[in-house]
Design an enzyme around this catalytic site. Structure first.
Site, short mmCIF file in Angstrom:
data_model
loop_
_atom_site.label_atom_id
_atom_site.label_comp_id
_atom_site.label_asym_id
_atom_site.label_seq_id
_atom_site.Cartn_x
_atom_site.Cartn_y
_atom_site.Cartn_z
N HIS A 21 -41.64 -34.39 -97.10
CA HIS A 21 -42.41 -34.00 -98.29
C HIS A 21 -43.65 -33.20 -97.88
O HIS A 21 -43.94 -32.14 -98.44
CB HIS A 21 -42.83 -35.24 -99.09
CG HIS A 21 -41.68 -35.98 -99.68
ND1 HIS A 21 -41.51 -36.13 -101.03
CD2 HIS A 21 -40.63 -36.62 -99.10
CE1 HIS A 21 -40.40 -36.81 -101.28
NE2 HIS A 21 -39.85 -37.12 -100.10
N ASP A 119 -46.08 -33.83 -106.07
CA ASP A 119 -44.73 -34.21 -105.70
C ASP A 119 -44.04 -34.75 -106.96
O ASP A 119 -44.60 -35.61 -107.66
CB ASP A 119 -44.81 -35.31 -104.63
CG ASP A 119 -43.53 -35.44 -103.85
OD1 ASP A 119 -42.46 -35.56 -104.48
OD2 ASP A 119 -43.58 -35.43 -102.61
#
Ligand code: UDP
Length: 476
Positions: A21, A119
């Site tokens: 990520h 995110d």
């Protein structure tokens, strides 16, 4: 008197604290910084320390005076291993600890905020920022196809595709994911779907987060239109404001080479990179090596580890294998048999962490035995290397199916870990079917590089994203 100059937009970027990520969101952050945007990148303490140590992140981003890091806790003690077994704990800590720290930081910013790129697995940001009048753009770090499969979990439940009915059900075609009817079998669904009980906490969490993404102002995906056309057209029906801007690492390289002066692209590595493998690769014949890596979090049990060892050795091929210090699952100790060590000394190289992008572009590397993490998959696509896939969890089950079934650039050995299968598949991609796979992979690589070069779809979409951000009004 002239009015004071308008400051550039300020974007807060907030990834989940995990290598895959952070890696792709840092690449996005750098792309936006190159375009002159002010960036605040929120990092967990644990990840930031490792990036400082192994990726020299501070020095790298010093090239952008308007780029800042802000550090908050991910809830774990600093030296906790953070393995995939702790996935749900990660999300629980996000709720109980990180959420509040994030909210404090965003409520009292040191410069006006134009928007937040969060995110897409952290959708609590959308409601909170909405109350402050700050738009949130969601970024999902997985493939479009996996995202779409997760989005369709309620449909799969309604149609009876889910729950799965045990091992004998795994080869059944899934019919309730529009656009992917010819691709997905039950075993190719995201691993969260492999539960008998639909109230499973992780399944519920992933489903809710994915559905809640529709509340964001826009969605960014690290993919390109020609790579995942069927899923992308379906996603557009739910997210009209979709930006497909990948492969980000290739895109960043294109923009860096056209910007002046150009800082070099960062590795964003959380581990100490062992470059001795490049010297070893330099000594190997062209297209003779299979590169083996299972990413940053996959752990192998002793049985699987031994099967890979024997499979690689018995294939007779040269191999470069990344075995991280924590690659073996807890409690899976035991010595590697002498015969394997001898074979590895002859034609193998084992390192704790490799400079993967560079390895994949090396002329000695012919193919990639991978766990099908999305970053690894995209890196292999751009390098034009065929793959043998051994997906471990999450979106990897979908990605490996794309490799074998949609793009036809390799083989998928999911759910099997057997030395004979490893040997056979390695020899197929390195031997009898090498030309077929290399041609398909070469073609895909050209499309990927075109998408991420000036005039390509991802390049244009990023320009559009930046214009959209520039049109937003900052809040003070
Ligand atoms: N990686 C690397 N060196 C290694 C192994 C992995 O630089 O020896 C990088 C790889 O290039 C990729 C990332 O680690 O960018 C792994 O991300 P991915 O999404 O493939 O898998 P994850 O680690 O999230 O499971």
């Amino acid at each position: 008197m002239d009015p004071p100059p308008v400051p550039p937009p300020h974007v807060i970027i907030f990834p989940l604290a995990a290598q895959g990520h952070v890696n792709s969101m840092l690449k996005l952050a750098e792309l936006l910084a190159i375009s002159g945007l002010r960036i605040t990148f929120i990092n967990s303490e644990h990840i930031h320390h490792r990036l400082l140590r192994h990726a020299h992140i501070q020095a790298h981003f010093a090239a952008f005076p308007d780029f800042r890091f802000k550090i908050i806790s991910d809830g774990f003690p600093i030296d906790h291993p953070r393995s995939p077994d702790h996935f749900m704990t990660t999300f629980n800590y996000v709720k109980s600890i990180t959420k509040q720290l994030f909210e404090e930081l965003v409520s009292a910013p040191d410069r006006p905020v134009t928007c937040i790129i969060a995110d897409g697995i952290l959708t609590f940001t959308i409601d909170f920022a909405g109350d402050l009048g700050v738009p949130v753009i969601a970024f999902r770090t997985i493939s479009a196809s996996s995202f779409w499969a997760c989005f369709c979990i309620p449909r799969m439940i309604e149609s009876g595709d889910l729950p799965l009915k045990g091992d004998e059900d795994m080869d059944r075609d899934v019919t309730s994911v529009p656009g992917m009817e010819d691709i997905l079998r039950c075993r190719d669904l995201p691993s969260f779907c492999r539960v008998a009980d639909l109230s499973d906490q992780l399944l519920q969490y992933v489903t809710t987060q994915t559905l809640q993404t529709t509340a964001a102002r826009a969605l960014i995906l690290n993919t390109f239109d020609q790579l995942e056309g069927p899923a992308i057209s379906q996603i557009r029906t739910q997210f009209p404001n979709l930006y497909t801007i990948g492969p980000l690492h290739s895109h960043l390289r294109s923009r860096l080479s056209s910007s002046s002066p150009s800082p070099s692209s960062a590795s964003n590595s959380l581990w100490k990179v062992d470059r001795s493998c490049i010297a070893w690769l330099d000594k190997q014949p062209p297209k003779s090596v299979i590169y083996v890596s299972f990413g940053s979090i996959t752990t192998l049990n002793r049985h699987d580890f031994t099967e890979f060892w024997y499979g690689l050795v018995n294939s007779g091929r040269r191999f470069l294998w990344v075995v991280r210090p924590d690659s073996l699952a807890e409690g899976s100790s035991g010595a590697v048999p002498e015969e394997l060590k001898e074979a590895a000394a002859e034609r193998g190289c084992i390192v704790g962490w490799a400079p993967q992008e560079e390895v994949l572009h090396h002329g000695a590397v012919a193919a990639f035995l991978t766990h099908s993490g999305w970053n690894s998959t995209l890196e292999s696509v751009v390098a034009g290397k065929p793959m043998v896939c051994w997906p471990f969890f999450a979106d990897q089950q979908v990605n490996s199916r794309l490799v074998s079934h949609a793009w036809k650039v390799g083989l998928d050995m999911k759910d099997v870990c057997d030395r004979e299968v490893v040997e056979r598949m390695v020899n197929e991609v390195m031997g009898e079917r090498q030309e077929e796979f290399a041609a398909a992979a070469g073609d895909l690589a050209r499309r990927a590089r075109n998408a991420a070069s000036e005039g390509g779809s991802s390049w244009d979409n990023l320009d559009r994203l930046i214009e959209d951000i520039r049109s937003m009004k900052p809040t003070s």
